[in-house]
Design a protein around this motif. Structure first.
Motif, PDB file in Angstrom:
ATOM      1  N   LEU A 131     -74.041  19.628  25.014  1.00 35.02           N
ATOM      2  CA  LEU A 131     -73.489  18.399  25.581  1.00 35.02           C
ATOM      3  C   LEU A 131     -73.960  18.089  27.001  1.00 35.02           C
ATOM      4  CD1 LEU A 131     -69.783  18.727  24.341  1.00 35.02           C
ATOM      5  CD2 LEU A 131     -71.742  17.682  23.186  1.00 35.02           C
ATOM      6  N   ARG A 132     -74.722  18.965  27.607  1.00 36.32           N
ATOM      7  CA  ARG A 132     -75.195  18.669  28.967  1.00 36.32           C
ATOM      8  C   ARG A 132     -76.255  17.579  28.934  1.00 36.32           C
ATOM      9  NH1 ARG A 132     -77.857  22.410  31.979  1.00 36.32           N
ATOM     10  NH2 ARG A 132     -78.362  23.694  30.166  1.00 36.32           N
ATOM     11  N   LYS A 133     -76.167  16.677  29.901  1.00 28.64           N
ATOM     12  CA  LYS A 133     -77.144  15.594  29.985  1.00 28.64           C
ATOM     13  C   LYS A 133     -78.511  16.160  30.340  1.00 28.64           C
ATOM     14  CE  LYS A 133     -73.819  12.046  31.445  1.00 28.64           C
ATOM     15  NZ  LYS A 133     -73.427  11.114  32.522  1.00 28.64           N
ATOM     16  N   LYS A 134     -79.529  15.561  29.739  1.00 30.72           N
ATOM     17  CA  LYS A 134     -80.894  15.977  30.029  1.00 30.72           C
ATOM     18  C   LYS A 134     -81.307  15.494  31.413  1.00 30.72           C
ATOM     19  CE  LYS A 134     -81.445  17.693  25.887  1.00 30.72           C
ATOM     20  NZ  LYS A 134     -80.076  17.426  25.408  1.00 30.72           N
ATOM     21  N   THR A 135     -81.954  16.349  32.169  1.00 33.66           N
ATOM     22  CA  THR A 135     -82.432  15.966  33.504  1.00 33.66           C
ATOM     23  C   THR A 135     -83.614  15.019  33.358  1.00 33.66           C
ATOM     24  OG1 THR A 135     -83.836  17.929  33.541  1.00 33.66           O
ATOM     25  CG2 THR A 135     -81.661  18.106  34.571  1.00 33.66           C
ATOM     26  N   LEU A 136     -83.639  13.989  34.199  1.00 31.25           N
ATOM     27  CA  LEU A 136     -84.669  12.959  34.105  1.00 31.25           C
ATOM     28  C   LEU A 136     -85.896  13.269  34.944  1.00 31.25           C
ATOM     29  CD1 LEU A 136     -82.381   9.792  34.244  1.00 31.25           C
ATOM     30  CD2 LEU A 136     -83.319  10.957  32.233  1.00 31.25           C
ATOM     31  N   LEU A 201     -56.281  16.216  24.978  1.00 35.05           N
ATOM     32  CA  LEU A 201     -56.361  16.719  26.349  1.00 35.05           C
ATOM     33  C   LEU A 201     -57.625  17.540  26.567  1.00 35.05           C
ATOM     34  CD1 LEU A 201     -52.684  17.765  27.205  1.00 35.05           C
ATOM     35  CD2 LEU A 201     -53.943  15.757  27.973  1.00 35.05           C
ATOM     36  N   SER A 202     -58.060  18.264  25.546  1.00 33.94           N
ATOM     37  CA  SER A 202     -59.327  18.995  25.653  1.00 33.94           C
ATOM     38  C   SER A 202     -60.487  18.027  25.853  1.00 33.94           C
ATOM     39  CB  SER A 202     -59.557  19.850  24.403  1.00 33.94           C
ATOM     40  OG  SER A 202     -58.555  20.830  24.270  1.00 33.94           O
ATOM     41  N   PHE A 203     -60.457  16.933  25.105  1.00 29.22           N
ATOM     42  CA  PHE A 203     -61.478  15.889  25.277  1.00 29.22           C
ATOM     43  C   PHE A 203     -61.477  15.344  26.706  1.00 29.22           C
ATOM     44  CE2 PHE A 203     -61.601  11.194  25.452  1.00 29.22           C
ATOM     45  CZ  PHE A 203     -62.980  11.004  25.363  1.00 29.22           C
ATOM     46  N   LEU A 204     -60.297  15.055  27.241  1.00 27.99           N
ATOM     47  CA  LEU A 204     -60.221  14.560  28.621  1.00 27.99           C
ATOM     48  C   LEU A 204     -60.759  15.579  29.606  1.00 27.99           C
ATOM     49  CD1 LEU A 204     -56.738  12.774  28.821  1.00 27.99           C
ATOM     50  CD2 LEU A 204     -58.997  11.741  28.527  1.00 27.99           C
ATOM     51  N   GLY A 205     -60.469  16.855  29.355  1.00 28.37           N
ATOM     52  CA  GLY A 205     -60.923  17.894  30.264  1.00 28.37           C
ATOM     53  C   GLY A 205     -62.434  17.973  30.346  1.00 28.37           C
ATOM     54  N   TYR A 206     -63.102  17.925  29.200  1.00 29.22           N
ATOM     55  CA  TYR A 206     -64.560  18.008  29.211  1.00 29.22           C
ATOM     56  C   TYR A 206     -65.204  16.683  29.618  1.00 29.22           C
ATOM     57  CZ  TYR A 206     -64.276  22.622  27.109  1.00 29.22           C
ATOM     58  OH  TYR A 206     -64.012  23.954  26.892  1.00 29.22           O
ATOM     59  N   SER A 207     -64.585  15.576  29.270  1.00 27.53           N
ATOM     60  CA  SER A 207     -65.157  14.278  29.654  1.00 27.53           C
ATOM     61  C   SER A 207     -65.030  14.028  31.160  1.00 27.53           C
ATOM     62  CB  SER A 207     -64.494  13.146  28.875  1.00 27.53           C
ATOM     63  OG  SER A 207     -63.115  13.057  29.180  1.00 27.53           O
ATOM     64  N   ALA A 208     -64.169  14.797  31.847  1.00 25.94           N
ATOM     65  CA  ALA A 208     -64.046  14.664  33.304  1.00 25.94           C
ATOM     66  C   ALA A 208     -65.269  15.202  34.032  1.00 25.94           C
ATOM     67  CB  ALA A 208     -62.791  15.391  33.791  1.00 25.94           C
ATOM     68  N   LEU A 209     -66.089  15.976  33.340  1.00 21.94           N
ATOM     69  CA  LEU A 209     -67.294  16.526  33.955  1.00 21.94           C
ATOM     70  C   LEU A 209     -68.424  15.511  33.817  1.00 21.94           C
ATOM     71  CD1 LEU A 209     -67.111  20.195  32.610  1.00 21.94           C
ATOM     72  CD2 LEU A 209     -66.189  19.265  34.731  1.00 21.94           C
ATOM     73  N   PRO A 210     -68.963  15.012  34.925  1.00 22.87           N
ATOM     74  CA  PRO A 210     -69.944  13.919  34.861  1.00 22.87           C
ATOM     75  C   PRO A 210     -71.283  14.314  34.274  1.00 22.87           C
ATOM     76  CG  PRO A 210     -69.720  14.724  37.109  1.00 22.87           C
ATOM     77  CD  PRO A 210     -68.659  15.407  36.316  1.00 22.87           C
ATOM     78  N   PHE A 211     -71.568  15.609  34.139  1.00 21.03           N
ATOM     79  CA  PHE A 211     -72.869  16.030  33.623  1.00 21.03           C
ATOM     80  C   PHE A 211     -72.840  16.313  32.119  1.00 21.03           C
ATOM     81  CE2 PHE A 211     -70.585  19.610  35.434  1.00 21.03           C
ATOM     82  CZ  PHE A 211     -70.610  20.556  34.423  1.00 21.03           C
ATOM     83  N   LEU A 212     -71.711  15.990  31.467  1.00 19.80           N
ATOM     84  CA  LEU A 212     -71.623  16.145  30.017  1.00 19.80           C
ATOM     85  C   LEU A 212     -71.671  14.780  29.339  1.00 19.80           C
ATOM     86  CD1 LEU A 212     -68.846  18.875  29.544  1.00 19.80           C
ATOM     87  CD2 LEU A 212     -71.329  19.189  29.647  1.00 19.80           C
ATOM     88  N   GLU A 213     -72.167  14.751  28.118  1.00 22.69           N
ATOM     89  CA  GLU A 213     -72.185  13.533  27.316  1.00 22.69           C
ATOM     90  C   GLU A 213     -71.739  13.863  25.893  1.00 22.69           C
ATOM     91  OE1 GLU A 213     -76.145  12.034  27.259  1.00 22.69           O
ATOM     92  OE2 GLU A 213     -77.027  13.889  26.457  1.00 22.69           O
ATOM     93  N   HIS A 214     -71.363  12.814  25.157  1.00 21.47           N
ATOM     94  CA  HIS A 214     -70.913  12.970  23.768  1.00 21.47           C
ATOM     95  C   HIS A 214     -69.719  13.923  23.647  1.00 21.47           C
ATOM     96  CE1 HIS A 214     -74.476  10.750  22.826  1.00 21.47           C
ATOM     97  NE2 HIS A 214     -75.292  11.729  23.149  1.00 21.47           N
TER      98      HIS A 214
END
Length: 249
Positions: A131-136, A201-214
């Motif tokens: 789920l980590r965003k790819k570096t550009l 709540l688990s979804f909210l916890g991980y979605s709070a991290l700006p470097f994760l997607e999906h």
């Protein structure tokens, strides 16, 4: 602006993690160093405004330069609450002191901590690997989900589930344990609400991290629960009776 991580600081990450962990463990035996007021405020927000609770995660990152809590107060309070609730169930259903002690220890160290460690490890692995965003570009900063943050997410998600499946279920036991279709429906709906809110709540916890997607993958279990519940209701399955039979026979 606070730095996150860079190529030169990677070698120091294990040392920083060990420092955070040692501080965390040291505070467990020093209650005066734990912020219980913030813990109770956070528990309240997780029930009435979970997005507000996770908004403070970014504040913690800005001030401490790591996402995970370094205060064990939340875990300590949860262990005490789970233990107290298990004692109440033992008073109502257990016929042996030793069985009661075993049940309380199982509720705290297996149901909450051990299963929580397993769930946190799965979430941590999935987030970092998939789920980590790819570096550009080559100068982009790589960030990773801290395992202790994944455990924080589990602990945060567990408290509302505790209120529903430990406290409310206990109060409704005389009704939920009836051999009736209505009791089965009510029990299924209670478990559906508790487990769905846990995963939300688990979804909210991980979605709070700006470097994760999906991060919506953490909501997939909710869809599965909603699809399964009608079949469990029609079959007459009562989750409350099933759970209490496991613990008390």
């Amino acid at each position: 602006m606070l730095p996150t991580t860079n190529h030169g600081s990677r070698s120091s990450n294990p040392q920083r993690r060990l420092s955070v962990l040692s501080t965390y463990l040291r505070r467990i035996i020093k209650p005066k160093q734990m912020d219980f007021e913030y813990t109770f405020w956070l528990m309240l927000q997780l029930c009435i405004s979970p997005k507000t609770a996770y908004r403070h995660t970014s504040y913690h990152k800005q001030t401490k330069n790591h996402w995970a809590r370094d205060d064990p107060a939340y875990v300590v309070i949860c262990c005490l609450l789970v233990g107290a609730a298990a004692c109440a169930y033992c008073v109502a259903f257990s016929s042996s002191v030793w069985h009661s002690l075993f049940t309380v220890m199982s509720a705290v160290f297996v149901d909450f901590l051990a299963i929580g460690v397993a769930i946190a490890t799965v979430g941590w692995f999935l987030a970092n690997k998939c789920l980590r965003k790819k570096t550009l570009h080559s100068h982009a900063i790589e960030q990773h989900v801290e395992w202790m943050y994944a455990f924080d997410v589990h602990c945060n998600s567990y408290f509302p589930l505790f209120l529903l499946l430990y406290v409310l279920q206990y109060l409704l036991c005389p009704l939920l344990l009836w051999h009736s279709f209505f009791s089965a429906v009510l029990s299924n709906l209670l478990y559906m609400a508790a487990l769905s809110y846990y995963h939300y709540l688990s979804f909210l916890g991980y979605s709070a991290l700006p470097f994760l997607e999906h991060t919506e993958v953490f909501l997939w279990p909710v869809a599965a629960i909603i699809l399964i519940v009608p079949f469990t209701i029609l079959s007459g399955f009562n989750p409350t009776r099933f759970t209490l039979n496991i613990y008390f026979g």
